[in-house]
Design a protein around this motif. Structure first.
Motif, mmCIF file in Angstrom:
data_model
loop_
_atom_site.group_PDB
_atom_site.id
_atom_site.type_symbol
_atom_site.label_atom_id
_atom_site.label_comp_id
_atom_site.label_asym_id
_atom_site.label_seq_id
_atom_site.Cartn_x
_atom_site.Cartn_y
_atom_site.Cartn_z
ATOM 1 N N GLN A 182 46.656 42.735 42.276
ATOM 2 C CA GLN A 182 46.360 42.945 43.530
ATOM 3 C C GLN A 182 46.804 44.410 43.733
ATOM 4 O O GLN A 182 47.880 44.875 43.468
ATOM 5 C CB GLN A 182 47.411 42.326 44.509
ATOM 6 C CG GLN A 182 46.640 41.009 45.125
ATOM 7 C CD GLN A 182 45.512 41.197 46.119
ATOM 8 O OE1 GLN A 182 45.858 41.846 47.078
ATOM 9 N NE2 GLN A 182 44.337 40.687 45.754
ATOM 10 N N TRP A 183 46.014 45.241 44.357
ATOM 11 C CA TRP A 183 46.323 46.847 44.598
ATOM 12 C C TRP A 183 45.769 47.029 45.758
ATOM 13 O O TRP A 183 44.573 47.053 46.156
ATOM 14 C CB TRP A 183 45.573 47.598 43.367
ATOM 15 C CG TRP A 183 45.641 48.965 43.658
ATOM 16 C CD1 TRP A 183 46.836 49.714 43.541
ATOM 17 C CD2 TRP A 183 44.694 49.978 44.125
ATOM 18 N NE1 TRP A 183 46.730 51.216 43.787
ATOM 19 C CE2 TRP A 183 45.155 51.232 44.183
ATOM 20 C CE3 TRP A 183 43.410 49.922 44.358
ATOM 21 C CZ2 TRP A 183 44.648 52.671 44.474
ATOM 22 C CZ3 TRP A 183 42.790 50.733 44.655
ATOM 23 C CH2 TRP A 183 43.267 52.282 44.907
ATOM 24 N N GLN A 184 46.517 47.554 46.552
ATOM 25 C CA GLN A 184 46.471 47.905 48.138
ATOM 26 C C GLN A 184 45.467 46.854 48.789
ATOM 27 O O GLN A 184 44.528 47.283 49.303
ATOM 28 C CB GLN A 184 45.630 49.341 48.136
ATOM 29 C CG GLN A 184 46.716 50.262 47.720
ATOM 30 C CD GLN A 184 46.120 51.750 47.759
ATOM 31 O OE1 GLN A 184 44.877 51.825 47.983
ATOM 32 N NE2 GLN A 184 47.038 52.581 47.848
ATOM 33 N N GLY A 185 45.859 45.496 48.648
ATOM 34 C CA GLY A 185 44.873 44.467 49.346
ATOM 35 C C GLY A 185 43.741 44.160 48.897
ATOM 36 O O GLY A 185 42.881 43.404 49.581
ATOM 37 N N ARG A 186 43.618 44.749 47.710
ATOM 38 C CA ARG A 186 42.175 44.353 46.912
ATOM 39 C C ARG A 186 42.294 44.139 45.537
ATOM 40 O O ARG A 186 43.423 44.413 45.022
ATOM 41 C CB ARG A 186 41.113 45.349 47.191
ATOM 42 C CG ARG A 186 41.518 46.815 46.714
ATOM 43 C CD ARG A 186 40.495 47.815 46.625
ATOM 44 N NE ARG A 186 39.417 47.553 45.498
ATOM 45 C CZ ARG A 186 38.317 48.454 45.318
ATOM 46 N NH1 ARG A 186 38.340 49.581 46.174
ATOM 47 N NH2 ARG A 186 37.353 48.228 44.607
ATOM 48 N N ASN A 187 41.549 43.222 44.960
ATOM 49 C CA ASN A 187 41.444 43.010 43.423
ATOM 50 C C ASN A 187 41.184 44.403 42.787
ATOM 51 O O ASN A 187 40.442 45.346 42.995
ATOM 52 C CB ASN A 187 40.223 41.919 42.867
ATOM 53 C CG ASN A 187 40.727 40.450 43.406
ATOM 54 O OD1 ASN A 187 42.059 40.430 43.738
ATOM 55 N ND2 ASN A 187 39.846 39.870 43.864
ATOM 56 N N ALA A 188 41.920 44.433 41.448
ATOM 57 C CA ALA A 188 41.911 45.422 40.561
ATOM 58 C C ALA A 188 42.225 44.783 39.354
ATOM 59 O O ALA A 188 42.643 43.844 39.173
ATOM 60 C CB ALA A 188 42.748 46.900 41.009
ATOM 61 N N TYR A 189 41.641 45.553 38.072
ATOM 62 C CA TYR A 189 42.027 45.020 36.852
ATOM 63 C C TYR A 189 42.558 45.960 35.970
ATOM 64 O O TYR A 189 42.399 47.167 36.051
ATOM 65 C CB TYR A 189 40.353 44.699 36.410
ATOM 66 C CG TYR A 189 39.883 43.503 36.943
ATOM 67 C CD1 TYR A 189 39.827 42.237 36.476
ATOM 68 C CD2 TYR A 189 39.186 43.801 38.035
ATOM 69 C CE1 TYR A 189 39.547 41.183 36.940
ATOM 70 C CE2 TYR A 189 38.599 42.638 38.712
ATOM 71 C CZ TYR A 189 38.417 41.399 38.154
ATOM 72 O OH TYR A 189 38.158 40.346 38.746
ATOM 73 N N ILE A 190 43.528 45.645 35.265
ATOM 74 C CA ILE A 190 44.182 46.241 34.261
ATOM 75 C C ILE A 190 44.183 45.865 32.794
ATOM 76 O O ILE A 190 44.305 44.646 32.754
ATOM 77 C CB ILE A 190 45.600 46.817 34.649
ATOM 78 C CG1 ILE A 190 46.546 47.682 33.854
ATOM 79 C CG2 ILE A 190 46.275 45.480 34.975
ATOM 80 C CD1 ILE A 190 47.779 48.061 34.317
ATOM 81 N N ARG A 191 44.083 46.653 31.747
ATOM 82 C CA ARG A 191 44.265 45.862 30.434
ATOM 83 C C ARG A 191 45.550 45.263 30.152
ATOM 84 O O ARG A 191 46.567 45.736 30.360
ATOM 85 C CB ARG A 191 43.872 46.884 29.411
ATOM 86 C CG ARG A 191 42.395 47.402 29.317
ATOM 87 C CD ARG A 191 42.237 48.430 28.376
ATOM 88 N NE ARG A 191 43.093 49.607 28.848
ATOM 89 C CZ ARG A 191 43.157 50.916 28.075
ATOM 90 N NH1 ARG A 191 42.548 50.948 26.799
ATOM 91 N NH2 ARG A 191 43.754 51.702 28.368
ATOM 92 N N ARG A 192 45.425 44.113 29.603
ATOM 93 C CA ARG A 192 46.628 43.171 29.299
ATOM 94 C C ARG A 192 47.699 44.075 28.441
ATOM 95 O O ARG A 192 48.765 43.978 28.893
ATOM 96 C CB ARG A 192 46.443 42.059 28.415
ATOM 97 C CG ARG A 192 47.385 41.285 27.915
ATOM 98 C CD ARG A 192 48.047 40.654 29.306
ATOM 99 N NE ARG A 192 49.175 39.697 28.745
ATOM 100 C CZ ARG A 192 50.198 40.159 28.361
ATOM 101 N NH1 ARG A 192 50.722 41.504 28.426
ATOM 102 N NH2 ARG A 192 51.426 39.353 27.863
ATOM 103 N N PRO A 193 47.207 45.009 27.566
ATOM 104 C CA PRO A 193 48.355 45.874 26.670
ATOM 105 C C PRO A 193 49.067 46.675 27.648
ATOM 106 O O PRO A 193 50.163 47.052 27.395
ATOM 107 C CB PRO A 193 47.735 46.579 25.561
ATOM 108 C CG PRO A 193 46.329 45.603 25.502
ATOM 109 C CD PRO A 193 45.959 45.128 26.682
ATOM 110 N N ASP A 194 48.397 46.883 28.776
ATOM 111 C CA ASP A 194 49.050 47.909 29.733
ATOM 112 C C ASP A 194 50.210 47.451 30.447
ATOM 113 O O ASP A 194 50.880 47.958 31.403
ATOM 114 C CB ASP A 194 47.980 48.546 30.610
ATOM 115 C CG ASP A 194 47.275 49.586 29.730
ATOM 116 O OD1 ASP A 194 47.718 50.167 28.457
ATOM 117 O OD2 ASP A 194 46.053 50.044 30.058
ATOM 118 N N LEU A 195 50.174 46.174 30.629
ATOM 119 C CA LEU A 195 51.069 45.384 31.447
ATOM 120 C C LEU A 195 52.197 44.541 30.992
ATOM 121 O O LEU A 195 51.805 43.809 30.016
ATOM 122 C CB LEU A 195 50.206 44.598 32.741
ATOM 123 C CG LEU A 195 50.879 44.491 34.085
ATOM 124 C CD1 LEU A 195 51.057 45.723 34.891
ATOM 125 C CD2 LEU A 195 49.958 43.242 34.692
#
Length: 199
Positions: A182-195
Protein backbone atom coordinates in the motif's frame (compact mmCIF):
# COMPACT_ATOMS: atom_id res chain seq x y z
CA UNK A 1 27.03 -3.03 24.21
CA UNK A 2 28.55 -2.72 20.73
CA UNK A 3 30.76 -5.76 21.40
CA UNK A 4 27.68 -7.82 22.29
CA UNK A 5 25.93 -7.06 18.98
CA UNK A 6 27.72 -9.80 16.96
CA UNK A 7 26.79 -12.33 19.63
CA UNK A 8 23.12 -11.29 19.53
CA UNK A 9 23.11 -11.49 15.76
CA UNK A 10 24.85 -14.88 15.75
CA UNK A 11 22.31 -16.29 18.22
CA UNK A 12 19.47 -14.91 16.08
CA UNK A 13 20.83 -16.39 12.85
CA UNK A 14 21.88 -19.80 14.21
CA UNK A 15 19.14 -20.71 16.62
CA UNK A 16 16.40 -18.30 15.65
CA UNK A 17 16.44 -17.35 19.33
CA UNK A 18 15.56 -13.81 20.18
CA UNK A 19 13.93 -11.87 22.91
CA UNK A 20 12.37 -8.44 22.87
CA UNK A 21 15.15 -7.23 25.16
CA UNK A 22 17.82 -8.47 22.72
CA UNK A 23 16.05 -6.86 19.78
CA UNK A 24 15.84 -3.54 21.61
CA UNK A 25 19.55 -3.73 22.47
CA UNK A 26 20.41 -4.50 18.84
CA UNK A 27 18.30 -1.53 17.74
CA UNK A 28 20.09 0.72 20.24
CA UNK A 29 23.51 -0.34 18.96
CA UNK A 30 22.50 0.23 15.34
CA UNK A 31 21.07 3.66 16.15
CA UNK A 32 24.30 4.63 17.95
CA UNK A 33 26.28 3.56 14.87
CA UNK A 34 24.03 5.69 12.66
CA UNK A 35 22.43 2.70 10.92
CA UNK A 36 18.86 3.89 11.34
CA UNK A 37 17.25 1.42 8.85
CA UNK A 38 18.67 -1.50 10.86
CA UNK A 39 17.58 0.16 14.10
CA UNK A 40 14.05 0.55 12.72
CA UNK A 41 14.03 -3.08 11.61
CA UNK A 42 14.97 -4.41 15.06
CA UNK A 43 12.52 -2.02 16.75
CA UNK A 44 9.79 -3.23 14.36
CA UNK A 45 10.59 -6.86 15.19
CA UNK A 46 10.35 -6.05 18.90
CA UNK A 47 7.04 -4.27 18.26
CA UNK A 48 5.70 -7.28 16.33
CA UNK A 49 6.66 -9.63 19.16
CA UNK A 50 5.43 -7.42 21.98
CA UNK A 51 3.35 -4.40 20.88
CA UNK A 52 3.96 -1.38 23.10
CA UNK A 53 3.15 2.29 22.69
CA UNK A 54 6.61 3.30 23.96
CA UNK A 55 8.36 1.20 21.30
CA UNK A 56 6.09 2.56 18.58
CA UNK A 57 6.74 6.16 19.66
CA UNK A 58 10.49 5.49 19.47
CA UNK A 59 10.01 4.06 15.97
CA UNK A 60 7.97 7.09 14.90
CA UNK A 61 10.47 9.61 16.31
CA UNK A 62 13.37 7.88 14.54
CA UNK A 63 11.39 7.72 11.28
CA UNK A 64 10.39 11.40 11.51
CA UNK A 65 14.00 12.38 12.20
CA UNK A 66 14.97 10.79 8.85
CA UNK A 67 11.78 11.85 6.98
CA UNK A 68 10.56 8.33 6.30
CA UNK A 69 7.06 7.32 5.25
CA UNK A 70 4.68 4.68 6.58
CA UNK A 71 4.83 5.44 10.30
CA UNK A 72 1.45 6.85 11.38
CA UNK A 73 1.25 8.63 14.70
CA UNK A 74 -2.45 8.90 15.46
CA UNK A 75 -5.05 7.78 17.98
CA UNK A 76 -6.06 5.01 15.55
CA UNK A 77 -2.53 3.63 15.57
CA UNK A 78 -2.45 3.73 19.38
CA UNK A 79 -5.80 1.89 19.49
CA UNK A 80 -4.49 -0.69 17.02
CA UNK A 81 -1.41 -1.26 19.19
CA UNK A 82 -3.64 -1.86 22.22
CA UNK A 83 -5.74 -4.38 20.24
CA UNK A 84 -2.60 -6.13 18.97
CA UNK A 85 -1.18 -6.28 22.47
CA UNK A 86 -4.11 -8.37 23.68
CA UNK A 87 -5.00 -9.98 20.33
CA UNK A 88 -3.74 -13.51 21.06
CA UNK A 89 -4.99 -13.59 24.64
CA UNK A 90 -8.46 -12.52 23.55
CA UNK A 91 -8.41 -14.99 20.66
CA UNK A 92 -7.47 -17.77 23.06
CA UNK A 93 -10.39 -16.85 25.32
CA UNK A 94 -12.81 -16.70 22.37
CA UNK A 95 -11.69 -20.12 21.12
CA UNK A 96 -11.99 -21.71 24.59
CA UNK A 97 -15.55 -20.37 24.86
CA UNK A 98 -16.29 -21.72 21.36
CA UNK A 99 -15.07 -25.21 22.33
CA UNK A 100 -17.00 -25.18 25.62
CA UNK A 101 -20.15 -23.87 23.93
CA UNK A 102 -19.91 -26.39 21.10
CA UNK A 103 -19.38 -29.25 23.54
CA UNK A 104 -22.41 -28.20 25.63
CA UNK A 105 -24.57 -27.93 22.52
CA UNK A 106 -23.52 -31.39 21.35
CA UNK A 107 -24.23 -32.88 24.76
CA UNK A 108 -27.69 -31.29 24.76
CA UNK A 109 -28.39 -31.56 21.05
CA UNK A 110 -31.75 -33.20 21.65
CA UNK A 111 -33.00 -30.50 24.01
CA UNK A 112 -31.26 -27.42 22.52
CA UNK A 113 -33.54 -25.43 20.24
CA UNK A 114 -32.56 -23.65 17.02
CA UNK A 115 -32.03 -20.31 18.77
CA UNK A 116 -29.03 -21.73 20.66
CA UNK A 117 -27.54 -23.13 17.45
CA UNK A 118 -28.08 -19.82 15.67
CA UNK A 119 -26.41 -17.95 18.54
CA UNK A 120 -23.47 -20.34 18.40
CA UNK A 121 -23.17 -19.91 14.61
CA UNK A 122 -23.20 -16.11 15.05
CA UNK A 123 -20.49 -16.42 17.70
CA UNK A 124 -18.30 -18.48 15.33
CA UNK A 125 -18.88 -15.85 12.64
CA UNK A 126 -17.74 -13.18 15.12
CA UNK A 127 -14.52 -15.14 15.74
CA UNK A 128 -13.97 -15.32 11.97
CA UNK A 129 -14.38 -11.55 11.67
CA UNK A 130 -11.99 -11.05 14.58
CA UNK A 131 -9.40 -13.30 12.92
CA UNK A 132 -9.64 -11.59 9.53
CA UNK A 133 -10.17 -7.95 10.45
CA UNK A 134 -8.01 -7.46 13.53
CA UNK A 135 -5.09 -9.79 12.84
CA UNK A 136 -1.73 -8.01 12.76
CA UNK A 137 -0.86 -7.14 9.17
CA UNK A 138 2.38 -7.95 7.37
CA UNK A 139 4.72 -5.02 7.00
CA UNK A 140 8.12 -4.59 5.42
CA UNK A 141 10.90 -2.03 5.59
CA UNK A 142 12.83 -0.90 2.54
CA UNK A 143 16.33 -2.36 2.81
CA UNK A 144 18.10 -0.77 -0.16
CA UNK A 145 18.64 2.81 -1.27
CA UNK A 146 16.60 4.10 -4.21
CA UNK A 147 14.24 1.10 -4.33
CA UNK A 148 11.70 1.70 -7.11
CA UNK A 149 7.97 1.45 -6.48
CA UNK A 150 6.15 0.36 -9.63
CA UNK A 151 2.49 0.47 -10.68
CA UNK A 152 2.59 -3.20 -11.69
CA UNK A 153 4.59 -6.36 -11.00
CA UNK A 154 7.22 -5.87 -13.69
CA UNK A 155 10.22 -3.70 -14.47
CA UNK A 156 8.36 -2.35 -17.52
CA UNK A 157 5.48 -0.98 -15.45
CA UNK A 158 5.00 2.69 -14.68
CA UNK A 159 7.46 4.04 -12.13
CA UNK A 160 5.66 5.63 -9.18
CA UNK A 161 8.41 6.79 -6.82
CA UNK A 162 11.69 5.84 -5.23
CA UNK A 163 11.59 4.56 -1.65
CA UNK A 164 14.25 5.38 0.91
CA UNK A 165 15.89 2.83 3.24
CA UNK A 166 13.63 2.46 6.27
CA UNK A 167 10.36 3.42 4.54
CA UNK A 168 7.59 1.16 5.84
CA UNK A 169 4.86 -0.45 3.75
CA UNK A 170 1.95 -2.75 4.48
CA UNK A 171 2.39 -5.93 2.41
CA UNK A 172 -0.79 -7.27 0.84
CA UNK A 173 0.42 -10.04 -1.43
CA UNK A 174 3.16 -11.45 -3.63
CA UNK A 175 3.45 -12.08 -7.35
CA UNK A 176 6.63 -13.76 -8.50
CA UNK A 177 9.51 -11.61 -7.14
CA UNK A 178 7.22 -8.62 -6.55
CA UNK A 179 5.44 -7.71 -3.32
CA UNK A 180 2.17 -5.77 -3.52
CA UNK A 181 2.20 -2.94 -0.97
CA UNK A 182 0.00 0.00 0.00
CA UNK A 183 1.38 3.38 -1.05
CA UNK A 184 -0.66 6.56 -0.59
CA UNK A 185 -3.92 4.61 -0.61
CA UNK A 186 -3.18 2.62 -3.77
CA UNK A 187 -1.44 -0.59 -4.77
CA UNK A 188 2.23 -0.46 -5.67
CA UNK A 189 4.84 -3.12 -6.28
CA UNK A 190 8.38 -3.46 -4.96
CA UNK A 191 10.90 -6.21 -5.59
CA UNK A 192 11.15 -8.79 -2.83
CA UNK A 193 14.93 -8.31 -2.27
CA UNK A 194 14.32 -4.57 -1.67
CA UNK A 195 12.04 -5.17 1.31
CA UNK A 196 12.79 -6.72 4.71
CA UNK A 197 9.64 -8.36 6.04
CA UNK A 198 8.93 -7.93 9.72
CA UNK A 199 8.13 -11.50 10.83
Amino acid sequence: MEQAYPLYRQAREQDGQQSVRQLLRMAYVQEELGHYPAALYYLSLAQAWQPRNATWHKIVSLAQEHRLTGYPDSWRQNLLITVQRYYYRLLQGLLILAVVGGTLLLLRRRTADRAWWATYAAYLLLIGVYLNMLAPGRVGLVARPRAPLMAGPSAGSTWLTTAAPGDRFEVQGQQDIWLRVQWQGRNAYIRRPDLLLVE
